[in-house]
Design an enzyme around this catalytic site. Sequence first.
Site, PDB file in Angstrom:
ATOM      1  CD  GLU A  59      45.317 -21.310  -3.827  1.00  0.00           C
ATOM      2  OE1 GLU A  59      44.962 -22.444  -3.870  1.00  0.00           O
ATOM      3  OE2 GLU A  59      45.220 -20.575  -2.790  1.00  0.00           O
TER       4      GLU A  59
ATOM      5  CE1 TYR B  43      39.428 -24.258  -4.357  1.00  0.00           C
ATOM      6  CE2 TYR B  43      41.638 -24.258  -5.009  1.00  0.00           C
ATOM      7  CZ  TYR B  43      40.676 -23.983  -3.998  1.00  0.00           C
ATOM      8  OH  TYR B  43      41.086 -24.105  -2.548  1.00  0.00           O
TER       9      TYR B  43
ATOM     10  CG  ASP C 133      39.015 -26.545   0.132  1.00  0.00           C
ATOM     11  OD1 ASP C 133      37.904 -26.499   0.843  1.00  0.00           O
ATOM     12  OD2 ASP C 133      40.179 -26.218   0.524  1.00  0.00           O
TER      13      ASP C 133
END
Length: 309
Positions: A47, A132, A150
Amino acid sequence: MTAEAQEWALPDDCEAVRDALIAWYEDDHREFPWRRTDDPYAILVSEVMSQQTQLGRVVEAWEEFLEQWPTTAELAAADRAAVVGFWTDHSLGYNNRAKYLHEAAQQVETEYAGDFPDTPTELQELMGVGPYTANAVASFAFNDGDAVVDTNVKRVLYRFAEIHNADNPPYEEVANALMPDGQSRVWNNAIMELGGVACQKTPRCDEEECPWRKWCHAYQTGDFTAPDVPTQPSFEGSRRQFRGRIVRVLGEHDELALDDLGPRVRVDYAPDGKHGQEWLRDLVLDLADDGLVDVVDQNDGKTVVRLQR
């Protein structure tokens, strides 16, 4: 439900919508290696690396990073300059992300006894992990997150759910209403895949056999309007590029004075020029604020820069 949320509605056969997307994803999708693991550390690395880098380029860097530091314990014990140097060598974006990843590994080891936190709230306690990323790790590692939203997912929802007229489209509400309970791992992978493969800025609905054509507002009307997608500033000639060069050069030397560092960073360096000491000092002080370098003004008037280790 808010007044804004009432401007949209899901199809009556929502279960069919969900089943169609999951079946489409499970039948054929891009094979990224982090999709084959539920290791929260490996997923966190993917990520963080993906924040500024195309996924295809992340694969090699991700595999090499985990080969070098396969666990949080090994990353926590690593020399931070080596971690930052890896980041720079692989052009993975801002170097402070490498620093934060290193510090997050140390937190897991010292504050959580090596056991990764497993909720979005706890994950946000890790250095550099925002809402996020925390939700993505909770979803993909523990199958216990909210819907991931996203840029690709926003594009899908904007077109699919007919929320064009909302001043502030309620993406999170729509995404969470769509996501089936207890399936955040497969669902979030599937809807991001839909946005990355079929519902691109230039849609490929028929070519990629989008499973939502039957219900999609954009497909039915031909209006493929999508929210603006921010463009990444050019890397060539950017502050990011020169910050990376500074870190790379300092990784090869114990310390350097500004005027010794400058020519190694850019060939047109001139102490009193446009790209001279003032320009370079601004960059190294920026890196110092991020905890990546130390800047020392000596008694002889020279400024010396060294990597923090």
